[in-house]
Each structure stands twice: as structure tokens, then as C-alpha cells.
Design an enzyme around this catalytic site. Structure first.
Site, PDB file in Angstrom:
ATOM      1  N   TRP A   1       3.046  23.300   1.651  1.00 34.80           N
ATOM      2  CA  TRP A   1       4.295  23.451   1.656  1.00 34.80           C
ATOM      3  C   TRP A   1       4.368  23.300  -0.604  1.00 34.80           C
ATOM      4  CZ3 TRP A   1       6.685  19.255  -2.086  1.00 34.80           C
ATOM      5  CH2 TRP A   1       8.195  19.659  -1.171  1.00 34.80           C
TER       6      TRP A   1
ATOM      7  N   TYR B   1       0.835  25.754   7.913  1.00 37.51           N
ATOM      8  CA  TYR B   1       0.823  24.583   6.885  1.00 37.51           C
ATOM      9  C   TYR B   1       1.218  23.171   7.229  1.00 37.51           C
ATOM     10  CZ  TYR B   1       6.384  24.867   6.703  1.00 37.51           C
ATOM     11  OH  TYR B   1       7.637  24.180   6.555  1.00 37.51           O
ATOM     12  N   CYS B   2       1.060  22.842   5.784  1.00 37.77           N
ATOM     13  CA  CYS B   2       0.787  20.951   5.625  1.00 37.77           C
ATOM     14  C   CYS B   2       1.583  20.907   4.392  1.00 37.77           C
ATOM     15  CB  CYS B   2      -0.196  20.455   6.470  1.00 37.77           C
ATOM     16  SG  CYS B   2      -1.611  20.790   5.584  1.00 37.77           S
ATOM     17  N   PHE B   3       1.365  19.899   3.737  1.00 35.45           N
ATOM     18  CA  PHE B   3       1.476  19.490   2.618  1.00 35.45           C
ATOM     19  C   PHE B   3       1.015  19.937   1.447  1.00 35.45           C
ATOM     20  CE2 PHE B   3       1.616  16.697  -1.410  1.00 35.45           C
ATOM     21  CZ  PHE B   3       3.125  16.424  -1.573  1.00 35.45           C
TER      22      PHE B   3
END
Length: 344
Positions: free
Chosen positions: A113, A84-86
């Protein structure tokens, strides 16, 4: 949301700064770009998006190559990996593409996130109501935290809020050498802890205020705590003073630092009382200072607070702890668990 425990590896592709603010419990930070690179790419993007993407790609491939060498060499081919990222965008997709090319089974958190954070907030509105709570209440230094630790050693379900917050919960409660987590990271750790409990069994915890240092407890948890079973705990003053000498040893070594922490209480307790504290600190009579602090400030303050939040406390079951050592508390914890944890 995803069953995070079902994955062999969770990769947080964001920068270390973002990771330190909050992350999925158990995630490993393998950033596509580090803090400085992230800022550099973002600044360049304002004036030249194409150049920014090219720069970001160079950084990403270089960093991912290093992470593969240092972190993925021992990951089995059949491992399940979550990335995952932002917002679930470019950074996590770069990781996913590379890992799938290698042959791993990879999933990407939809919404990243930000979606996870929304889910945490939603869960903390409802999950606390899944449990019944036994709230250990008592004045400063009476061994509440140590009793919870002993209860945990007996197999009881314990929610150590001060442990999660890395703070002892008072104006002098900062733990030397430990920074408190951010509010978001505290929330993540709290939800993870709650999610591991069995709703058929009680959860033991301490009677905390709304805030523990700089982090705040969810209103839903506070509401459920105040509906829970209370257990009133006390201990003889010599035992309480000894506990403070052990747990706040740094103040015994530096009494002036203790007075510095307490100075904001001067308007509340009055100049004459505060001068007594200063005199005891100057004479390095710290045990006497600890006792005076408890008798003249902490005990009456705690009494008012506990009656406000738990007005039936005086009718609660009670226990007097005569020995606050680990060996002294263990039999008490065993008896309490047999007495209250009847659902097993």
C-alpha cells in the site's frame, strides 16, 4: 502501477483499521489479522519476536481458512488475483503462498500500500491536466449538484466532488448518517474517477473551495479548474429555498441544530444578524431563515470567493434554472451538453 481493473479479485490483507483509512478501489478486505490481533502481535514483537511470529502465524492460518470458506468458494480457477499489505511483506506473502498452493494465479503489489499511496500522490500532480473542465458556478441552493446529476444522466462526464467527499461543502454541509472519507481514501476515489474519463471530452464539475468539509482538493486539480470554462447558474429565490428545505430537511426538523452549526459565523456577520437567525429558528420559521442566510451571508460570501478564483465569471455563459426538479433539469442538461460537449 498495476491495471487494477484487469484483476478478478483484489485482496487487501491489512487490518480493517488500515483498510478503512485507504485502500485500492475495488479491493476486498480479507485481513490476515484483525485490529486487536494486529496490536497484540505488534506488542509481543517488542519483547519476544519469535513468540510474536508464532502467534501471528496461528492467527493468519485461522483467518485465511475462514476467508477461503466465505469469500473464495465462488472464485474461478483461472481468476487473476492481486494481493497487497502495508509494505508488500509478510501478510500479503502468506496470502499469495496459500492461493498459489490452491492453484490460483496471484500477483503481489511490490512495495504494498505504501507504494500505491506514493503512486496516487504522483498521479494527482499530473492527471488533472489531461482534461478540460466546465465549471458550474452559482450561489447556494441554485441547483448546481442537481444539474450535474442531470448532466450525468445525459451521458456527460461528471466529477461530483461533493459526492466523493460525502459533504455538501459548507459549514452546514455534513450529510446526516455519512462519515467523510479520510483524505487518503478521497484521493484514491478521485484518481479512480478521473482515470475513467475520456480526455477528448469535457469534464463537468462544481466550483468548489480548496476544502470540502475535512478533505482537501489537490492543488493541480484546483489550478486546472480555474483555467476551465465557467458556466454561471442561478435560480429564483423561492426555488432555492425549496431546494434547501428538501436537501437540508434535517435542519427543518431541528432548527436548533442549524443554529449550533452556524454559531462560529457570529463574529463574522455580527451579533444583531445572528440574533435574527436565532429568532427565526426559535419560531421554527425555517424557510424564512434559509432565505435570510442566503441573502445576508452565503450570497455575498460566495460572490467574493467566485470573483477571487474566477474573475471573468460575469462574462461567462449563463443559465437560469426555473425548475430544480429532476424532470425540469433534464432538458436543460441535454441542451447544455449539446452546446458544450462538441467533441463527440
Amino acid at each position: 502501477m498495476y491495471d487494477f481493473k484487469s484483476y478478478d479479485l483484489i485482496i487487501d490483507a491489512r487490518s480493517p483499521r488500515e483498510f478503512n483509512e485507504d485502500h485500492i478501489p475495488g479491493a476486498v478486505n480479507l485481513p490476515v489479522v484483525d485490529n486487536a490481533e494486529f496490536a497484540e502481535v505488534g506488542t509481543l514483537h517488542r519483547t519476544d519476536p519469535l513468540a510474536a511470529y508464532q502467534l501471528g502465524a496461528r492467527y493468519s492460518l485461522r483467518n485465511i481458512a475462514r476467508h477461503i470458506e466465505t469469500h473464495l468458494s465462488g472464485v474461478e480457477p483461472k481468476s487473476r488475483i492481486l494481493v497487497y499489505c502495508f509494505r508488500g511483506g509478510k501478510r500479503s506473502k502468506v496470502w499469495q503462498d496459500v492461493l498459489e498452493t490452491i492453484g490460483y494465479r496471484v500477483e503481489r503489489v511490490k512495495g504494498g500500500w505504501k507504494a500505491y499511496r506514493r503512486w496516487v500522490n504522483e498521479q494527482l500532480l499530473v492527471v488533472p491536466a489531461n482534461f478540460r473542465y466546465i465549471v458550474v458556478s452559482g450561489p447556494t441552493g441554485c441547483g448546481k449538484t442537481r444539474l450535474l446529476s442531470a448532466l450525468q444522466d445525459t451521458g456527460a462526464q461528471v466529477l461530483d466532488l461533493e459526492g466523493l467527499a460525502a459533504h455538501r461543502g459548507s459549514i452546514i454541509g455534513a450529510v446526516p448518517g455519512k462519515l467523510q472519507p479520510t483524505q487518503k481514501l478521497f484521493d484514491s476515489r478521485l484518481l479512480e474517477r478521473l482515470s475513467g474519463f475520456d480526455p477528448a471530452r469535457p469534464v463537468w464539475l462544481e466550483s468548489e473551495s480548496k476544502k470540502i468539509g475535512q478533505v482537501q482538493l489537490p492543488e493541480a486539480l484546483l489550478a486546472e479548474m480555474r483555467k476551465g470554462q465557467t458556466l454561471a447558474v442561478d435560480a429564483p429565490m423561492p426555488q432555492r429555498v425549496q431546494l434547501l428545505r428538501e436537501d437540508y430537511h434535517h435542519f427543518e426538523q431541528d432548527p436548533a441544530a442549524l443554529i449550533e452549526r452556524l454559531k462560529n459565523l457570529r463574529p463574522l456577520i455580527g451579533g444583531e444578524e445572528f440574533e435574527q437567525w436565532e429568532a427565526l429558528a426559535a419560531a421554527r420559521m425555517v424557510p424564512e431563515l434559509f432565505e435570510r442566510l442566503m441573502r445576508n451571508h452565503y450570497d455575498p460570501t460566495y460572490r467574493r470567493s467566485i470573483l477571487r478564483n474566477y474573475p471573468e465569471i460575469d462574462a461567462s455563459p449563463s443559465v437560469s434554472l426555473q425548475d430544480l426538479s429532476s424532470s425540469g433539469l433534464l432538458p436543460v442538461a441535454q441542451e447544455l451538453r449539446e452546446r458544450f460537449d462538441r467533441s463527440e
